[in-house]
Design an enzyme around this catalytic site. Structure first.
Site: not given
Ligand code: CAA
Length: 383
Positions: A29, A79, A111, A152, A233, A275, A308
């Protein structure tokens, strides 16, 4: 003496896909992507465009000949590095024409790398007030076709010039940092795509924000009322909002409305890009600065950086009088408006057409600083 961001700009590659198209292609959706994730478009790059290309284009927008003579440090946070040894900033230093007696290196912590670079730059300028430091956060966020993280993804760079007496945002010495050894998102050497525990990454992000936010307020005796806005972020725009909502429960409806309105202004560009990993917080900051109408001299902006793995940092800065004159709003809006929309088929073709650095080749791409050739594994860029 104040130190902080004197100039700032972002660059994104010239292609995007619409998230409705991606949703249809994946049998999802579209509201899940537009509302649930909070993304409308996603930046996509060709194989002739990499993190060096993005970094050079972003930096080229803000640097003058005088800057190139005065910069004595070039820092890249990324990264998605193209080399395990040589720093992206060394190539960037040459492409931009920075004077030779400079220090150039690359920083990695997911990040968070761009913020590590920013703080290193601030310390350097504080010790050497005549120095100017170029900090670039540049990445390609890719999780793979049909993967959970696919909606993302994104790509691009943010370049910042750090100086004394900055003309946009002074940065305070008020950082609250947090390190926790958690496997929420990581990319072992040799792996093309990251390993991701999506729910754990969301949980760790929110938990990290709450920890540094409360600790920072305790240390500096501040409350939400001390902040004109908070920039986050932004792995996807719903993520920062979830973290923000988690600290608003005890605030008045007016306070909630005030801070959420600024949040909406901070995500306008990210909604159209996706992102940027290291650059995402700073695209959010640019969006806030270029869209919020009642920012005034001395207003405090809080910044939440998250990488992360996991490292988080909450710090803040103050708006400088006349900051609007030093932004690049028209350039950013044109950059986004002039992008070419790809069909999902075209996007999937670009995605599969990886750059093979083991084969010598030449390429045609009009984008400034694009890759023109591969020879003996070395990338040549249009200068
Ligand atoms: N209409 C409206 N909303 C809908 C919907 C619909 N039809 N269908 C689903 N949604 C909502 C869901 O309710 C959910 O909302 P809440 O989170 O508010 O509950 C949202 O859409 C997402 O749905 P799911 O959780 O089911 O989505 P998913 O399982 O596909 O995973 C994701 C989402 C975890 C973000 C995944 O895309 C992912 O792993 N992304 C990469 C990791 C990431 O970005 N993590 C963020 C923190 S880590 C970080 O910040 C570092 C970094 O940059 C990577």
């Amino acid at each position: 003496m104040t130190v902080g961001i004197d100039k700032i700009s972002f660059f994104v590659p010239p292609y995007y896909i619409d998230m409705t198209d991606l949703a249809h292609a994946r049998g999802v959706d579209p509201n899940k992507f537009h509302i649930g994730i909070g993304q409308d478009k996603m930046a996509v790059n060709a194989k002739t465009q990499d993190i060096v290309t993005f970094a050079a284009n972003a930096a080229n927008t803000i640097l003058t000949a005088e800057d190139l003579e005065k910069i004595d440090m070039v820092i890249v946070g990324t990264e998605s590095s193209v080399d395990e040894s040589k720093a992206t900033s060394v190539v960037l230093h040459r492409l931009l024409g920075v004077q030779p007696f400079a220090r150039s290196f690359e920083i990695k912590e997911a990040c968070y790398g761009g913020t590590a670079g920013l703080q290193f730059a601030i310390n350097h300028v504080t010790l050497h007030p005549e120095s100017r430091v170029l900090v670039v956060a540049t990445d390609i966020a890719r999780y793979g076709l049909n993967s959970g993280g696919e909606p993302t993804q994104g790509a691009g760079a943010v370049a910042m010039l750090i100086t004394k007496e900055p003309r946009i945002l002074t940065i305070d010495d008020d950082s609250t940092m947090l390190t926790q050894d958690i496997y929420d998102f990581w990319r072992p050497v040799g792996h093309e795509y990251p390993m991701v525990d999506g729910p754990l990454s969301n949980e760790t992000y929110i938990d990290s924000f709450q920890k540094v936010w409360h600790e920072s307020n305790r240390r500096h005796e501040r409350t939400l009322a001390d902040y004109k806005a908070l920039a986050f972020h932004i792995p996807y725009t719903k993520m920062g909002k979830k973290a923000l909502l988690s600290i608003l429960e005890d605030e008045t409806p007016e306070e909630q409305e005030r801070i959420l309105a600024r949040y909406e202004e901070s995500i306008l560009y990210s909604k159209q890009i996706g992102n940027l990993y290291t650059g995402s917080l700073y695209v959010g900051l640019i969006s806030l600065l270029e869209h919020a109408e009642d920012l005034h001299e001395g207003d405090r902006i809080g910044l939440f950086s998250y990488g992360s793995g996991a490292v988080a940092e909450f710090f803040s800065g103050n708006i400088v009088n006349g900051y609007q004159e030093h932004l690049h709003q028209e350039h950013h809006q044109q950059l986004l408006a002039q992008r070419q929309q790809l069909t999902i088929e075209q996007y999937e073709q670009l995605f599969a057409d990886n750059l093979d650095t083991s084969v010598d080749a030449t390429f045609e791409d009009d984008l400034p600083f694009s890759i023109t050739a591969i020879k003996n594994t070395v990338r040549s860029y249009r200068v």
